[in-house]
Design a protein around this motif. Structure first.
Motif, PDB file in Angstrom:
ATOM      1  N   ALA A 297      32.081  39.665  45.639  1.00 52.24           N
ATOM      2  CA  ALA A 297      32.427  38.545  44.383  1.00 52.24           C
ATOM      3  C   ALA A 297      31.517  37.530  44.226  1.00 52.24           C
ATOM      4  O   ALA A 297      31.530  36.632  45.005  1.00 52.24           O
ATOM      5  CB  ALA A 297      34.012  38.181  44.935  1.00 52.24           C
ATOM      6  N   SER A 298      30.737  37.860  43.425  1.00 49.66           N
ATOM      7  CA  SER A 298      29.531  36.966  43.004  1.00 49.66           C
ATOM      8  C   SER A 298      29.673  36.707  41.331  1.00 49.66           C
ATOM      9  O   SER A 298      29.562  37.727  40.415  1.00 49.66           O
ATOM     10  CB  SER A 298      28.301  37.351  43.322  1.00 49.66           C
ATOM     11  N   PRO A 299      30.004  35.357  41.004  1.00 56.36           N
ATOM     12  CA  PRO A 299      30.003  34.201  41.667  1.00 56.36           C
ATOM     13  C   PRO A 299      31.279  34.216  42.321  1.00 56.36           C
ATOM     14  O   PRO A 299      32.342  34.888  42.070  1.00 56.36           O
ATOM     15  CB  PRO A 299      29.836  33.094  40.687  1.00 56.36           C
ATOM     16  N   GLY A 300      31.471  33.035  43.062  1.00 57.08           N
ATOM     17  CA  GLY A 300      32.780  32.910  43.754  1.00 57.08           C
ATOM     18  C   GLY A 300      34.175  32.496  43.078  1.00 57.08           C
ATOM     19  O   GLY A 300      34.737  31.574  43.525  1.00 57.08           O
ATOM     20  N   SER A 301      34.278  32.841  42.098  1.00 56.38           N
ATOM     21  CA  SER A 301      35.525  32.586  41.229  1.00 56.38           C
ATOM     22  C   SER A 301      36.676  33.337  41.424  1.00 56.38           C
ATOM     23  O   SER A 301      36.605  34.430  42.009  1.00 56.38           O
ATOM     24  CB  SER A 301      34.921  33.006  39.566  1.00 56.38           C
ATOM     25  N   ILE A 302      37.672  32.908  41.377  1.00 52.43           N
ATOM     26  CA  ILE A 302      38.935  33.476  41.527  1.00 52.43           C
ATOM     27  C   ILE A 302      39.047  34.799  40.613  1.00 52.43           C
ATOM     28  O   ILE A 302      39.672  35.698  40.978  1.00 52.43           O
ATOM     29  CB  ILE A 302      40.256  32.490  41.302  1.00 52.43           C
ATOM     30  N   ILE A 303      38.319  34.478  39.531  1.00 52.13           N
ATOM     31  CA  ILE A 303      38.624  35.929  38.608  1.00 52.13           C
ATOM     32  C   ILE A 303      37.680  37.184  39.249  1.00 52.13           C
ATOM     33  O   ILE A 303      38.068  38.136  39.424  1.00 52.13           O
ATOM     34  CB  ILE A 303      37.906  35.621  37.105  1.00 52.13           C
ATOM     35  N   ALA A 304      36.591  36.789  39.993  1.00 53.07           N
ATOM     36  CA  ALA A 304      35.736  37.628  40.545  1.00 53.07           C
ATOM     37  C   ALA A 304      36.289  38.137  41.746  1.00 53.07           C
ATOM     38  O   ALA A 304      35.927  39.384  42.100  1.00 53.07           O
ATOM     39  CB  ALA A 304      34.236  37.128  40.764  1.00 53.07           C
ATOM     40  N   PHE A 305      36.756  37.243  42.487  1.00 51.45           N
ATOM     41  CA  PHE A 305      37.342  37.293  43.675  1.00 51.45           C
ATOM     42  C   PHE A 305      38.607  38.567  43.665  1.00 51.45           C
ATOM     43  O   PHE A 305      38.717  39.625  44.287  1.00 51.45           O
ATOM     44  CB  PHE A 305      37.895  36.129  44.419  1.00 51.45           C
ATOM     45  N   LEU A 306      39.374  38.348  42.709  1.00 52.59           N
ATOM     46  CA  LEU A 306      40.490  39.379  42.278  1.00 52.59           C
ATOM     47  C   LEU A 306      40.198  40.568  41.782  1.00 52.59           C
ATOM     48  O   LEU A 306      40.874  41.448  41.890  1.00 52.59           O
ATOM     49  CB  LEU A 306      41.770  38.569  41.709  1.00 52.59           C
ATOM     50  N   SER A 307      39.079  40.410  40.830  1.00 55.16           N
ATOM     51  CA  SER A 307      38.491  41.516  40.347  1.00 55.16           C
ATOM     52  C   SER A 307      38.183  42.712  41.267  1.00 55.16           C
ATOM     53  O   SER A 307      38.182  43.952  40.912  1.00 55.16           O
ATOM     54  CB  SER A 307      37.452  41.331  39.225  1.00 55.16           C
ATOM     55  N   MET A 308      37.658  42.339  42.469  1.00 53.64           N
ATOM     56  CA  MET A 308      36.958  43.174  43.365  1.00 53.64           C
ATOM     57  C   MET A 308      38.020  43.313  44.427  1.00 53.64           C
ATOM     58  O   MET A 308      37.751  44.240  45.489  1.00 53.64           O
ATOM     59  CB  MET A 308      35.797  42.561  44.213  1.00 53.64           C
ATOM     60  N   ALA A 309      39.225  42.912  44.385  1.00 56.15           N
ATOM     61  CA  ALA A 309      40.413  43.219  45.173  1.00 56.15           C
ATOM     62  C   ALA A 309      41.003  44.753  44.877  1.00 56.15           C
ATOM     63  O   ALA A 309      41.441  44.801  43.892  1.00 56.15           O
ATOM     64  CB  ALA A 309      41.326  42.242  45.168  1.00 56.15           C
ATOM     65  N   PRO A 310      41.276  45.570  45.973  1.00 53.94           N
ATOM     66  CA  PRO A 310      42.221  46.746  45.646  1.00 53.94           C
ATOM     67  C   PRO A 310      43.159  46.545  45.207  1.00 53.94           C
ATOM     68  O   PRO A 310      43.975  45.461  45.669  1.00 53.94           O
ATOM     69  CB  PRO A 310      41.995  47.490  47.199  1.00 53.94           C
ATOM     70  N   ALA A 311      43.786  47.456  44.231  1.00 56.65           N
ATOM     71  CA  ALA A 311      45.359  47.258  43.940  1.00 56.65           C
ATOM     72  C   ALA A 311      46.348  46.908  44.953  1.00 56.65           C
ATOM     73  O   ALA A 311      47.154  46.133  44.648  1.00 56.65           O
ATOM     74  CB  ALA A 311      45.813  48.385  43.096  1.00 56.65           C
ATOM     75  N   ASP A 312      46.070  47.956  46.141  1.00 59.39           N
ATOM     76  CA  ASP A 312      47.280  47.821  47.226  1.00 59.39           C
ATOM     77  C   ASP A 312      47.317  46.456  47.969  1.00 59.39           C
ATOM     78  O   ASP A 312      48.511  46.300  48.622  1.00 59.39           O
ATOM     79  CB  ASP A 312      47.325  48.819  48.111  1.00 59.39           C
ATOM     80  N   THR A 313      46.280  45.659  47.854  1.00 63.49           N
ATOM     81  CA  THR A 313      46.287  44.421  48.652  1.00 63.49           C
ATOM     82  C   THR A 313      46.090  42.972  47.707  1.00 63.49           C
ATOM     83  O   THR A 313      45.562  42.237  48.233  1.00 63.49           O
ATOM     84  CB  THR A 313      45.044  44.540  49.727  1.00 63.49           C
ATOM     85  N   LEU A 314      46.251  43.391  46.345  1.00 63.97           N
ATOM     86  CA  LEU A 314      45.991  42.267  45.424  1.00 63.97           C
ATOM     87  C   LEU A 314      46.799  41.179  45.824  1.00 63.97           C
ATOM     88  O   LEU A 314      46.624  39.986  45.795  1.00 63.97           O
ATOM     89  CB  LEU A 314      46.454  42.495  43.937  1.00 63.97           C
ATOM     90  N   LEU A 315      48.358  41.342  46.019  1.00 62.56           N
ATOM     91  CA  LEU A 315      48.905  40.327  46.197  1.00 62.56           C
ATOM     92  C   LEU A 315      48.722  39.447  47.707  1.00 62.56           C
ATOM     93  O   LEU A 315      48.697  38.408  47.616  1.00 62.56           O
ATOM     94  CB  LEU A 315      50.526  40.757  46.630  1.00 62.56           C
TER      95      LEU A 315
END
Length: 620
Positions: A297-315
């Protein structure tokens, strides 16, 4: 001494690893989105598009990394040779060879540079193209074989050991302890070296096997920094700090520029406990719930962080960021709340004196000049700082070019480099030709204001001289204008060491009754904190903010050293303008002094003339 050398070596090594990854972050993002969207457990599973994921991970990313490493050590030819060599590494191992690429790329580039140096001395005329092409191809081939039989297998073993170690940390619940090292390292601007030099290579191997990796979450989590900034937003007693914190929180959390919160921690080092605990709590949660990101996740934005999260562990990922922010806020709150109101003020005052405005006073011609904002990676805080300053100054100085870069790769034509204090020495080594302006905060720093004022004042002065007929100068108002005519001018002094020269300058102020003797030691201290050498052969020694009480009256002295005083870094000072100012009069003295010495032809003569009357007349 040994500890410092080890620290410097580790920092340089981490920075070098990071510098191979950072230019290729776009490729990592492309691969990450492919995986997040189209793999079997992605948001929109698609078997055909998912087939691109593995080749991109296996081949594209390592080849790009090796090519960049080869370029760093061997230029364009090193780039090509490094890419060729990486293929042997990739095929010689069953694991993702990002770490192998980080080894074979720069090594091959370095060898290419040595081969080219040798061939230039021994190639007959007319055979240059033949030798160049064959030497590159044969070296790339040879290193590809070395990669297949040696580097690939060795790096595979290292990856297995590292992955096993990470697995053991997870199994025994020790992963949260990494926060003790991660957060302090981030505040010391080692964030990119950690994330892209260490965690990303390990994470790639895990992601290749399991589709995700917790390693990508360790440094990039924006939660810990958000908690600190929210505490300052609500509970800081210093009004300026409280007002600047909301903007910093938005930039940090949504823009992903973590460097923005580092000064708030450095303002009160005890606050570092908050992000450490917040990060540890989040890592524990991520470990327990099996979270991980599919790519960095670069840069360390919440947007990039959640964009790289798999759907099953987003919450679970969102909850982890919230835990980090909540814990960090809860611990930072009482620390910030109990900070005496004078502590931030004193810290701010000291920063203004140390980083301060003196280095931001421009002392040379800046027509069509380039100003470079520099940070560790050249992509985060420096880009933001450059954009803000460019928008601020473009109406007054459209001739200026304002760019951003890594602190280690400042363009050779940069006239002024703006960077944070901890990076200033690297900036001076990278750009010895440039004036370095040291700041603490890209959002609100007095040195940026002084730089703006200096650049616009010089510009306006030049325009007036060109377009306005000569007219009698009005008498200066005593409460707003401070005379800079030297009270003492000493020419033709023999060359001495830097400390002696500063002491001689300070003693001249003492002899004139401008300052108490204690002011001289404060001038030495000031140079140790941040160099008073301004470039163009000029140094402006002055005391620290704490020495204000030692100033009896405003005064200026000039000491000329025709042979120069060695100021380190290959720089020599021929003119020392010693200043002492009552209240804030030293800033006015500096500004007026700059205007008087901005003419390079006059400045050059000042460095060598033995005519005291002429010298004194320059200030009439």
């Amino acid at each position: 001494m040994a500890a410092t050398a080890v620290k410097d070596s580790v920092t340089k090594f981490g920075k070098f690893l990071s510098s191979m990854v950072m230019p290729n972050i776009g490729a990592f993002i492309a691969w990450g989105f492919l995986a997040a969207l189209f793999i079997e457990k992605g948001w929109f599973p698609n078997e055909q598009l998912a087939s691109i994921v593995s080749p991109m991970l296996t081949y594209l990313l390592p080849i790009l990394i090796a090519a960049q490493g080869g370029y760093l050590t061997g230029g364009d030819r090193g780039r090509v040779a490094g890419a060729i060599a990486a293929v042997g590494c990739i095929v010689g191992s069953e694991y993702t060879m990002l770490m192998g690429a980080m080894v074979i790329g720069p090594v091959t580039g370095w060898l290419m540079k040595k081969v080219d140096a040798f061939s230039q001395e021994h190639t007959p005329g007319g055979f240059e193209m033949l030798v160049d092409n064959f030497s590159l191809g044969l070296l790339g081939l040879g290193m590809s074989v070395v990669g297949y039989y040696a580097i690939g297998p060795v790096m595979s073993v290292i990856l297995v050991v590292l992955s096993t170690g990470v697995g053991a940390l997870v199994d025994y619940g020790l992963m949260p302890l990494l926060a003790i090292f991660i957060e302090p390292a981030k505040v010391l601007f080692l964030n990119n070296a950690l994330n892209h030099g260490i965690f990303s290579p390990i994470g790639l191997n895990q992601a290749a096997e399991t589709g995700r990796s917790i390693m990508y979450m360790l440094e990039a989590n924006p939660g810990p920094g958000l908690g600190v900034l929210l505490a300052y937003c609500l509970f800081a007693k210093d009004e300026k700090t409280r007002q600047s914190a909301p903007g910093a929180a938005i930039i940090h959390f949504f823009g992903g520029i973590h460097e923005i919160y580092f000064p708030y921690v450095l303002m009160n080092p005890k606050v570092i406990i908050a992000p450490i605990c917040g990060s540890a709590a989040a890592i524990l949660w991520f470990s327990m719930t099996g979270c991980g990101l599919v790519a960095p996740a670069s840069p360390g934005s919440i947007i990039a962080f959640l964009s790289m999260a798999p759907a099953d562990t987003l919450l679970q990922t969102v909850i982890g960021v919230g835990i980090a922010a909540g814990v960090s806020f809860a611990i930072a709150m009482p620390i910030v709340r109990t900070m005496p109101v004078e502590a931030p003020e004193a810290a701010t005052s000291e920063k203004r004196a140390i980083a301060g405005t003196a280095e931001a006073i421009v002392i040379s011609n800046t027509e069509n000049a380039k100003i470079v904002f520099a940070c560790d990676a050249g992509m985060g805080s420096s880009a933001m700082g450059a954009t803000r300053f460019r928008n601020r100054i473009k109406a007054m100085r459209p001739d200026l070019t304002v760019e951003h870069s890594s602190v280690d790769t400042v363009p050779a034509d940069a006239a002024i480099v703006v960077c944070q204090r901890v990076l200033s020495e690297r900036a001076r080594k990278s750009a010895p030709q440039a004036q370095v302006v040291v700041i603490d905060n890209f959002l609100d720093d007095p040195a940026l204001d002084a730089l703006y004022d200096s650049l616009t004042t010089l510009s306006n002065a030049a325009e007036l001289m060109e377009t306005t007929p000569a007219a009698p100068e009005p008498e200066p108002e005593p409460d707003t204008n401070v005379m800079v005519r030297p009270k003492a001018i000493r020419l033709g002094l023999p060359s001495v060491d830097k400390e002696t020269a500063i002491r001689q300058t300070g003693q001249a102020l003492v002899d004139l009754g401008c300052v108490d003797p204690s002011y001289v030691d404060a001038m030495i201290e000031r140079d140790e904190l941040t160099s008073v050498y301004m470039g163009m052969g000029v140094a402006i020694p002055h005391g620290t903010n704490e020495a204000k009480d030692a100033v009896k009256e405003t005064g200026v002295v000039v000491l000329q050293y025709p042979e120069g005083v060695d100021w380190g870094g290959g720089e020599k000072a021929h003119l020392l303008f010693g200043i002492a100012g009552k209240g804030d009069e030293h800033l006015t003295v500096l500004s007026n002094l700059v205007g008087l010495i901005s003419d390079e032809s006059v400045l050059d003569k000042m460095k060598s003339t033995d005519d005291v009357d002429w010298f004194d007349g320059c200030f009439a």
